[in-house]
Design an enzyme around this catalytic site. Structure first.
Site, PDB file in Angstrom:
ATOM      1  N   GLU A 284       0.820  -1.207   0.000  1.00  0.00           N
ATOM      2  CA  GLU A 284       0.000   0.000   0.000  1.00  0.00           C
ATOM      3  C   GLU A 284       0.857   1.261   0.000  1.00  0.00           C
ATOM      4  O   GLU A 284       0.418   2.311  -0.460  1.00  0.00           O
ATOM      5  CB  GLU A 284      -0.930  -0.004   1.216  1.00  0.00           C
ATOM      6  CG  GLU A 284      -2.165   0.859   1.064  1.00  0.00           C
ATOM      7  CD  GLU A 284      -3.190   0.597   2.151  1.00  0.00           C
ATOM      8  OE1 GLU A 284      -4.254   0.039   1.828  1.00  0.00           O
ATOM      9  OE2 GLU A 284      -2.922   0.949   3.315  1.00  0.00           O
ATOM     10  N   HIS A 305       6.055 -26.944  -1.104  1.00  0.00           N
ATOM     11  CA  HIS A 305       5.333 -28.012  -1.791  1.00  0.00           C
ATOM     12  C   HIS A 305       4.247 -27.455  -2.705  1.00  0.00           C
ATOM     13  O   HIS A 305       3.407 -28.207  -3.209  1.00  0.00           O
ATOM     14  CB  HIS A 305       4.745 -28.982  -0.770  1.00  0.00           C
ATOM     15  CG  HIS A 305       5.796 -29.670   0.049  1.00  0.00           C
ATOM     16  ND1 HIS A 305       6.271 -30.928  -0.249  1.00  0.00           N
ATOM     17  CD2 HIS A 305       6.493 -29.258   1.140  1.00  0.00           C
ATOM     18  CE1 HIS A 305       7.204 -31.272   0.628  1.00  0.00           C
ATOM     19  NE2 HIS A 305       7.358 -30.272   1.486  1.00  0.00           N
ATOM     20  N   LYS A 419     -14.268   0.868  -3.974  1.00  0.00           N
ATOM     21  CA  LYS A 419     -15.317   1.381  -3.087  1.00  0.00           C
ATOM     22  C   LYS A 419     -16.336   2.196  -3.873  1.00  0.00           C
ATOM     23  O   LYS A 419     -17.555   2.050  -3.671  1.00  0.00           O
ATOM     24  CB  LYS A 419     -14.703   2.244  -1.983  1.00  0.00           C
ATOM     25  CG  LYS A 419     -13.811   1.493  -1.009  1.00  0.00           C
ATOM     26  CD  LYS A 419     -13.244   2.445   0.039  1.00  0.00           C
ATOM     27  CE  LYS A 419     -12.289   1.741   0.974  1.00  0.00           C
ATOM     28  NZ  LYS A 419     -11.704   2.666   1.974  1.00  0.00           N
TER      29      LYS A 419
END
Length: 445
Positions: A284, A305, A419
């Protein structure tokens, strides 16, 4: 006390040429004169936390511990990741299942909008003694606001409004916002998120300290570790002795060489959420203006793995930062077996941690041989003090690194995109124009 150590010997890059620039940007941080200066309150925060502030947090934590078997930490992003990182690193991995536990179990809500998760949480909490820590500067962030409305309703229905207000603590703005207004009107105990500290840098404010204290861990050691690292990375410490500056320089040197992805690796399951906190802090802060190192995390040896093949032989655009822990509090020895059907008797008498350390060393060597530059951060042990050091180390490093990259590390304009679309799709008042445009756009799909 020791400090965490930084090993850049396997990066394949020289960072010395970045020293003068890193020192210049570190001075801007310490002097409060760099980009994003309105959000530099975290820089001197560890050394400025007062005894009175710590006492207040501990007193509120004691009340919740006495009244609750479960405390729900409601928040998203920086409003919860730091606390969760500390708690999960320090607590017994099976704390929630222990009949002899002394502190409330910390649960989390508001970090997603999964209906199944919230529904199952509410069902679980029925007839349970629980409290809520609601962390939000505004009180209107969608995910935690939905969770708090649901949890508050359940709590009040179970214990009544008067008792509920004693089990709810708000951590929010000092004067404005929906949560501040609600806390004042309802009479909730509350703590302030400083105006000059952004969410992803807020772990050493009540945002992080209160949940950690409720879980029963030593917030004073956490703060002391951070304060010591503040001194170790201050602008009067030269580049050659300053671990945060050297880490920032190494990242930028590797980025300039085309290494666009940083993978933070740990070899301890307890450190998973430290990685999640780090991922937000760096992602961010630096991912803007079409720049920035992409941050990813792996939990090893588990992810060897799954991601191990890609890390070993995939596209060489990555570098790896490994967090090593030198000393374990536990001691578990591998026993001998007379049949030795699994062929493990060559390990008999060795500690499990020794095997883990050799897996770490073998992995680092293999990745370096495969062309992956390696940075190593060494913690003497995994405790509150060294986690405090680690947090501040990363915070100072990302500030300097962001400045070196040429961006403002203390804003996040890009998070508004989803948003705005979501609010338009949900027909939120005030978004009529956007809703109409969205409707037209959807018809074209």
């Amino acid at each position: 006390m020791e400090r965490i150590r930084l090993d850049l010997s396997k990066t394949g890059s020289s960072v010395a040429s970045y020293g003068e620039t890193a020192e210049k940007f570190n001075a801007l941080l310490d002097n409060g004169t760099g980009r994003g200066s309105d959000f530099l309150g975290w820089v001197h925060l560890p050394s400025s936390i007062t005894e009175e502030e710590l006492n207040a947090v501990e007193a509120a934590a004691t009340i919740l511990r006495e009244r609750c078997d479960y405390v729900i930490n409601v928040g998203i992003g920086g409003s919860y990741l730091g606390a969760r990182a500390v708690i999960e690193a320090l607590q017994n991995s099976f704390e929630a299942y222990r009949s002899d536990r002394e502190n409330p179990v910390i649960l989390y809500a508001g970090n997603n909008i999964g209906e199944d998760y919230l529904s199952e949480l509410l069902q679980f909490l029925r007839d349970k003694r629980f409290g809520i820590i609601y962390i939000s500067k505004s009180g209107t962030t969608t995910e935690p606001a939905i969770a708090f409305r649901l949890l508050k309703g359940l709590l009040e229905s179970q214990v009544g409004r008067e008792d509920a207000r004693e089990r709810i603590v708000a951590v929010t703005d000092s004067a404005k916002g929906a949560l501040r207004r609600m806390a004042d009107e309802e009479g909730y105990r509350s703590f302030v998120i400083p105006d000059n500290v952004g969410g992803r840098f807020s772990v050493l404010t009540p945002v992080g300290l209160l949940p950690v204290a409720v879980a029963g861990f030593d917030i004073r050691q956490l703060v002391r570790g951070a304060a010591d690292m503040q001194a170790m990375t201050a602008s009067d410490i030269p580049f050659s002795d300053n671990p945060a500056l050297r880490y920032a320089a190494a990242r930028n040197a590797l980025y300039a060489e085309g290494k666009k992805i940083e993978i933070l690796a740990n070899f301890h399951p307890k450190m998973h959420y430290i990685g999640e906190w780090w991922k937000q802090l760096f992602g961010e802060s630096e991912g803007k203006e079409e720049k920035g190192i992409f941050t990813a995390t792996v939990d090893l040896t588990t992810d060897l793995h799954s991601m191990g093949q890609w890390m070993q032989e995939g596209e060489r655009t990555i570098f790896e930062t490994v967090i090593s822990v030198e000393n374990q509090d536990t001691c578990l020895t591998i026993p001998s077996d007379s049949a030795d059907l699994d062929g493990l008797n060559f390990l008999a008498g060795k500690r499990v941690d020794e095997v883990n350390k050799m897996a770490e060393l073998g992995t680092r060597l293999a990745h370096v041989d495969g062309g992956v530059p390696n940075i190593r951060i060494i913690l003497p042990q995994l405790d509150a003090y060294y986690i405090g050091q680690l947090f501040y180390f990363f915070e100072k490093a990302v500030g300097v690194s962001g400045y070196m990259l040429g961006v403002n590390p203390f804003d996040q304009p890009g998070v508004e995109g989803y948003k705005n679309n979501m609010f338009a799709l949900l027909n939120k008042p005030g978004y009529e124009t956007e809703s109409a445009a969205m409707a037209g756009r959807l018809k074209e799909c």
